[in-house]
Design a protein around this motif. Structure first.
Motif, PDB file in Angstrom:
ATOM      1  N   CYS A 174      -7.429  -0.338   0.125  1.00  0.00           N
ATOM      2  CA  CYS A 174      -6.113  -1.370   0.798  1.00  0.00           C
ATOM      3  C   CYS A 174      -6.375  -1.993   2.207  1.00  0.00           C
ATOM      4  O   CYS A 174      -8.072  -1.113   2.139  1.00  0.00           O
ATOM      5  CB  CYS A 174      -4.898   0.095   1.663  1.00  0.00           C
ATOM      6  N   CYS A 191       0.625  -1.220  -0.280  1.00  0.00           N
ATOM      7  CA  CYS A 191      -0.085  -0.259   0.344  1.00  0.00           C
ATOM      8  C   CYS A 191       0.833   0.952  -0.246  1.00  0.00           C
ATOM      9  O   CYS A 191       1.942   1.400   0.730  1.00  0.00           O
ATOM     10  CB  CYS A 191      -0.981  -0.169   1.019  1.00  0.00           C
ATOM     11  N   PHE A 238      -6.961   2.645   1.807  1.00  0.00           N
ATOM     12  CA  PHE A 238      -6.624   3.506   0.466  1.00  0.00           C
ATOM     13  C   PHE A 238      -7.202   3.115  -0.879  1.00  0.00           C
ATOM     14  O   PHE A 238      -7.120   2.196  -0.440  1.00  0.00           O
ATOM     15  CB  PHE A 238      -5.027   3.596   0.294  1.00  0.00           C
ATOM     16  N   CYS A 248      -0.234   3.340   3.686  1.00  0.00           N
ATOM     17  CA  CYS A 248       0.324   2.526   4.885  1.00  0.00           C
ATOM     18  C   CYS A 248       1.120   2.019   4.901  1.00  0.00           C
ATOM     19  O   CYS A 248       2.203   1.565   6.102  1.00  0.00           O
ATOM     20  CB  CYS A 248      -0.851   2.107   5.454  1.00  0.00           C
ATOM     21  N   SER A 258      -5.984  -2.446   4.971  1.00  0.00           N
ATOM     22  CA  SER A 258      -5.338  -1.430   5.870  1.00  0.00           C
ATOM     23  C   SER A 258      -6.305  -0.644   6.368  1.00  0.00           C
ATOM     24  O   SER A 258      -6.893  -0.234   7.497  1.00  0.00           O
ATOM     25  CB  SER A 258      -3.966  -2.130   6.438  1.00  0.00           C
ATOM     26  N   CYS A 259      -5.738   0.218   5.697  1.00  0.00           N
ATOM     27  CA  CYS A 259      -5.794   1.749   6.222  1.00  0.00           C
ATOM     28  C   CYS A 259      -7.422   2.348   5.445  1.00  0.00           C
ATOM     29  O   CYS A 259      -7.835   3.455   5.600  1.00  0.00           O
ATOM     30  CB  CYS A 259      -4.690   2.491   5.479  1.00  0.00           C
TER      31      CYS A 259
HETATM   32 ZN   LIG Z   1      -2.952   1.103   3.313  1.00  0.00          ZN
END
Ligand SMILES: [Zn+2]
Length: 54
Positions: free
Chosen positions: A33, A18, A38, A21, A35-36
């Motif tokens: 993403c 990513c 995005f 992040c 995780s974040c």
């Molecule tokens: Zn991310």
């Protein structure tokens, strides 16, 4: 070799690094993403179940 990650399907990656992040959580096909967030949200993805500074 008994434990580890068996590579079933031939080399098709679903997640890449990513840009925001830096985690290996950017979904190639979904373009976001995991995780974040995005590519999905402008803000950092956050849920109440995610680890957060108390
Ligand atoms: Zn991310």
């Amino acid at each position: 070799m008994s434990k580890g990650t068996p590579s079933k399907s031939g080399g098709k990656k679903t997640h890449i690094m990513c840009r925001r992040c830096g985690k290996h959580a950017f979904h190639v096909r979904k373009k976001r993403c995991a995780s974040c967030g995005f590519g999905e949200t402008a803000k950092l993805r956050s849920y109440n179940w995610t680890k957060h500074k108390a």
